[in-house]
Write an enzyme that holds these catalytic residues in place. Structure first.
Site, PDB file in Angstrom:
ATOM      1  N   GLU A  39     -16.084   7.061   2.329  1.00  0.00           N
ATOM      2  CA  GLU A  39     -16.144   5.697   1.656  1.00  0.00           C
ATOM      3  C   GLU A  39     -16.704   4.756   2.373  1.00  0.00           C
ATOM      4  O   GLU A  39     -16.145   4.072   3.283  1.00  0.00           O
ATOM      5  CB  GLU A  39     -14.560   5.557   1.261  1.00  0.00           C
ATOM      6  N   THR A  92      -6.716   4.955   1.994  1.00  0.00           N
ATOM      7  CA  THR A  92      -5.750   6.387   2.006  1.00  0.00           C
ATOM      8  C   THR A  92      -4.961   6.234   3.303  1.00  0.00           C
ATOM      9  O   THR A  92      -4.044   6.895   3.011  1.00  0.00           O
ATOM     10  CB  THR A  92      -6.917   7.513   1.726  1.00  0.00           C
ATOM     11  N   LYS A 106       2.784  -9.046   0.370  1.00  0.00           N
ATOM     12  CA  LYS A 106       2.251  -9.221   1.566  1.00  0.00           C
ATOM     13  C   LYS A 106       0.777  -8.966   1.287  1.00  0.00           C
ATOM     14  O   LYS A 106       0.190  -7.808   1.106  1.00  0.00           O
ATOM     15  CB  LYS A 106       2.919  -8.344   2.417  1.00  0.00           C
ATOM     16  N   GLU A 116      -2.459   3.005  -4.795  1.00  0.00           N
ATOM     17  CA  GLU A 116      -3.910   3.011  -5.357  1.00  0.00           C
ATOM     18  C   GLU A 116      -4.878   2.925  -4.340  1.00  0.00           C
ATOM     19  O   GLU A 116      -4.709   1.901  -3.527  1.00  0.00           O
ATOM     20  CB  GLU A 116      -3.983   1.243  -6.222  1.00  0.00           C
ATOM     21  N   CYS A 153     -12.968  -0.584  -5.137  1.00  0.00           N
ATOM     22  CA  CYS A 153     -12.690   0.883  -4.965  1.00  0.00           C
ATOM     23  C   CYS A 153     -13.384   1.778  -5.563  1.00  0.00           C
ATOM     24  O   CYS A 153     -13.544   2.851  -5.318  1.00  0.00           O
ATOM     25  CB  CYS A 153     -10.984   0.755  -5.268  1.00  0.00           C
TER      26      CYS A 153
HETATM   27  P1  NAD Z   1      -5.745  -1.411   4.429  1.00  0.00           P
HETATM   28  O1  NAD Z   1      -5.100   0.020   4.081  1.00  0.00           O
HETATM   29  O2  NAD Z   1      -6.224  -1.555   5.869  1.00  0.00           O
HETATM   30  O3  NAD Z   1      -4.738  -2.663   4.156  1.00  0.00           O
HETATM   31  C1  NAD Z   1      -4.104  -2.763   2.908  1.00  0.00           C
HETATM   32  C2  NAD Z   1      -2.816  -3.464   3.310  1.00  0.00           C
HETATM   33  O4  NAD Z   1      -1.909  -2.825   3.962  1.00  0.00           O
HETATM   34  C3  NAD Z   1      -3.249  -4.773   3.984  1.00  0.00           C
HETATM   35  O5  NAD Z   1      -2.388  -5.924   3.472  1.00  0.00           O
HETATM   36  C4  NAD Z   1      -2.448  -4.548   5.205  1.00  0.00           C
HETATM   37  O6  NAD Z   1      -2.101  -5.471   6.243  1.00  0.00           O
HETATM   38  C5  NAD Z   1      -1.329  -3.578   4.920  1.00  0.00           C
HETATM   39  N1  NAD Z   1      -0.785  -2.591   5.914  1.00  0.00           N
HETATM   40  C6  NAD Z   1      -1.435  -2.292   7.143  1.00  0.00           C
HETATM   41  N2  NAD Z   1      -0.732  -1.426   7.951  1.00  0.00           N
HETATM   42  C7  NAD Z   1       0.263  -1.013   7.095  1.00  0.00           C
HETATM   43  C8  NAD Z   1       1.498  -0.282   7.169  1.00  0.00           C
HETATM   44  N3  NAD Z   1       1.638   0.629   8.212  1.00  0.00           N
HETATM   45  N4  NAD Z   1       2.415  -0.181   6.232  1.00  0.00           N
HETATM   46  C9  NAD Z   1       2.486  -1.280   5.233  1.00  0.00           C
HETATM   47  N5  NAD Z   1       1.120  -1.817   4.902  1.00  0.00           N
HETATM   48  C10 NAD Z   1       0.312  -1.913   5.709  1.00  0.00           C
HETATM   49  O7  NAD Z   1      -6.781  -1.641   3.089  1.00  0.00           O
HETATM   50  P2  NAD Z   1      -7.919  -2.485   3.061  1.00  0.00           P
HETATM   51  O8  NAD Z   1      -9.191  -2.146   4.439  1.00  0.00           O
HETATM   52  O9  NAD Z   1      -7.466  -3.975   3.122  1.00  0.00           O
HETATM   53  O10 NAD Z   1      -8.630  -2.264   1.674  1.00  0.00           O
HETATM   54  C11 NAD Z   1      -9.697  -1.488   1.591  1.00  0.00           C
HETATM   55  C12 NAD Z   1      -9.253  -0.167   1.032  1.00  0.00           C
HETATM   56  O11 NAD Z   1      -8.364  -0.444  -0.088  1.00  0.00           O
HETATM   57  C13 NAD Z   1     -10.481   0.626   0.487  1.00  0.00           C
HETATM   58  O12 NAD Z   1     -10.162   1.954   0.807  1.00  0.00           O
HETATM   59  C14 NAD Z   1     -10.417   0.437  -0.888  1.00  0.00           C
HETATM   60  O13 NAD Z   1     -11.045   1.801  -1.893  1.00  0.00           O
HETATM   61  C15 NAD Z   1      -8.797   0.293  -1.189  1.00  0.00           C
HETATM   62  N6  NAD Z   1      -8.812  -0.083  -2.352  1.00  0.00           N
HETATM   63  C16 NAD Z   1      -8.291   0.686  -3.636  1.00  0.00           C
HETATM   64  C17 NAD Z   1      -8.015   0.311  -4.744  1.00  0.00           C
HETATM   65  C18 NAD Z   1      -7.489   0.975  -5.903  1.00  0.00           C
HETATM   66  O14 NAD Z   1      -6.980   0.470  -6.982  1.00  0.00           O
HETATM   67  N7  NAD Z   1      -7.390   2.414  -5.914  1.00  0.00           N
HETATM   68  C19 NAD Z   1      -8.397  -1.091  -4.976  1.00  0.00           C
HETATM   69  C20 NAD Z   1      -8.906  -1.779  -3.876  1.00  0.00           C
HETATM   70  C21 NAD Z   1      -9.095  -1.376  -2.756  1.00  0.00           C
END
Ligand code: NAD
Length: 472
Positions: A372, A222, A169, A242, A276
């Site tokens: 962040e 997070t 997804k 992650e 990230c």
């Molecule tokens: P997000 O948490 O808003 O969304 C990530 C995914 O989760 C999306 O596909 C979203 O649709 C889905 N999602 C939303 N609600 C959900 C739920 N209740 N249950 C399951 N899935 C759900 O993150 P984002 O804004 O898309 O990405 C940015 C963040 O990702 C930043 O904090 C960044 O640091 C982190 N990130 C971490 C890494 C790593 O490897 N540690 C890599 C890239 C990004």
């Protein structure tokens, strides 16, 4: 764009129950419509993966790895099409999009080489102990919008090689490259082994709590990671998380300030800071602080900020409106509290553009230092003592990565040992390698992605402990 995108369920490309528009962050114009799955389609995708699992997991490693290599070849053949679409939906400059697609093929190829063979733990007299690994079943892969292709491949490679099936997804603002990948996967993989559904953040909970999902591989914030973990609790599901980071760069006084500025600028601003492991706080030794500030300001002013599809652009827009508003808030607060070295003014034009902004002299408790930012706005902070800078670097709920810069590599490695993070790079940044494990400490994550440790997360270890039958 004329192209029609479809979901992938049980080997068939299907329309969504409804659809929504995906916007180009550089223009706010529609790139294409994205099919949106309903709950019934989510259930069908999970059922298809479950049905495909017995036959897929029964194949040999060599057989499954050959499929993964075919996916890599097919992706490489259509690299330019993928890169253009990635720039259109994500915003990153075209050369960085190409880099992500090529990197994705490297990840698939690296996993195609990896195995989780049986290990002899003990062979002692009549006692034989082996560790034997089996696949888990159906994996839910949930990806964010900053690297939609490579972060999916980090999960798909180990998932398929070890014999699992997947329901993926993507994030609602960058689903199109995942759907394009689904199109080529539909031609290559057996039906049901890989499925893609799209939503606008409504289906995550249903996916992660579904009883037929054995493992959740999640990359994102997070806050959402914590919800995923809670949702997995009932089923005691395996999770790999992650999550976010607030990575510190520590620049020692023996580094030429212009060299340090170039490295830190690159590490902070690539992908408009939406990495990230981007450098999110730069701590610079007082002996070179002002010269460093002058050098990094020049680099920020020289950056070419525009639509990533144009030649020569170095920084594209922030990916979506919500993130733009978040970074804007942090920027406005920092501009009011600190010394603006470059940027700070938002252009009046369509698109989510934020010029690279460097802010010096903020207090350690400023939101731009503590949170962040995930955008092209960098705080530069002064330090004089190593103990002090290590304590400040570690004073964060995050622990994803960090960097230490010094001509004295051994001294830098000693500092790196004291930084509480999953990865600390010395005199380099973003040296992520599919054969090395990547993981976060504290609220930056749980479990490993990539490397042999990452592969093992897609398996269950069984210990088989045997002795000769005692007949007395
Ligand atoms: P997000 O948490 O808003 O969304 C990530 C995914 O989760 C999306 O596909 C979203 O649709 C889905 N999602 C939303 N609600 C959900 C739920 N209740 N249950 C399951 N899935 C759900 O993150 P984002 O804004 O898309 O990405 C940015 C963040 O990702 C930043 O904090 C960044 O640091 C982190 N990130 C971490 C890494 C790593 O490897 N540690 C890599 C890239 C990004």
């Amino acid at each position: 764009m004329d192209k029609t995108f479809k979901l992938l369920i049980n080997g068939r490309q299907v329309e969504g129950a409804t659809s929504f528009d995906v916007l180009n962050p550089a223009s706010e114009e529609v790139v294409a419509a994205c099919p949106k799955a309903d709950r019934a389609q989510l259930d069908q995708a999970i059922a298809a993966a479950k049905a495909a699992f017995p036959a897929w997991s029964a194949r040999s490693y060599e057989d499954r790895a050959a499929y993964v290599l075919r996916l890599a070849d097919a992706l490489m053949e259509r690299k330019d099409e993928f890169a253009r679409l990635l720039t259109a939906e994500q915003g990153k400059p075209l050369h960085q999009a190409e880099y992500e697609i090529i990197g994705s093929t490297f990840v698939l190829r690296a996993f195609a080489e990896m195995r989780a063979p049986e290990k002899i733990m003990r062979q002692d007299g009549g006692n034989t102990v082996i560790e034997h690994r089996t696949p888990l079943g159906v994996v839910a892969a949930i990806t964010p919008w900053n690297f939609p292709v490579i972060l999916l491949m980090n999960k798909l490679g180990p998932c398929l090689v070890t014999g699992n099936c997947m329901v993926a997804k993507p994030a609602p603002t960058t689903p199109l490259t995942t759907l394009l990948f689904a199109e080529l996967a539909a031609e290559i993989l057996p039906a049901g082994v890989f499925n893609v559904i799209c939503d606008q953040n409504e289906l995550g909970g249903a996916l992660t709590s579904h009883p037929d999902i054995a493992k959740i591989a999640f990359t994102g914030s997070t806050g959402t990671g914590s919800k995923v973990m809670a949702s997995a609790a009932d089923g005691i599901k395996r999770v790999t998380l992650e999550l976010g980071g607030n990575d510190a760069a520590i620049v020692m006084g023996d580094v030429p300030p212009d060299v340090a500025a170039a490295k830190v600028f690159q590490g902070a601003m690539m992908n408009a800071g939406q990495i990230c492991v981007a450098i999110k706080r730069a701590y610079v030794h007082e002996s070179i602080y002002e010269e460093f500030c002058a050098s990094i300001a020049k680099l920020a002013e020289a950056a070419v900020v525009d639509d990533g599809s144009k030649q020569g652009v170095t920084i594209g827009p922030v990916q979506n409106r919500m993130q733009y508003e978040k970074v804007k808030g942090l920027l406005e607060d920092a501009v009011a509290q600190g010394r603006v070295l470059a940027g700070g003014q938002l252009p009046d034009r369509p698109g989510y553009f934020i010029p690279p902004t460097i802010i010096a002299d903020l207090p350690d408790d400023a939101p731009l230092v503590r949170e962040e930012q995930f955008g092209p706005v960098l705080p530069v902070l002064k330090f004089s003592e190593v103990d002090d800078v290590v304590a400040r670097a570690n004073d964060s709920e995050y622990g994803l990565a960090g960097t230490v810069w010094s001509r004295d590599t051994q001294a830098a490695m000693d500092i790196a040992r004291r930084v509480d993070a999953g990865t600390v790079w010395v005199n380099q940044h973003l040296a992520i390698d599919a054969t090395l494990p990547f993981r976060g400490s504290k609220k930056s994550g749980l479990g490993a992605e990539l490397g042999q440790a990452g592969l093992h997360e897609y398996t269950q270890a069984h210990i088989i402990n045997a002795v000769e039958l005692a007949l007395d």
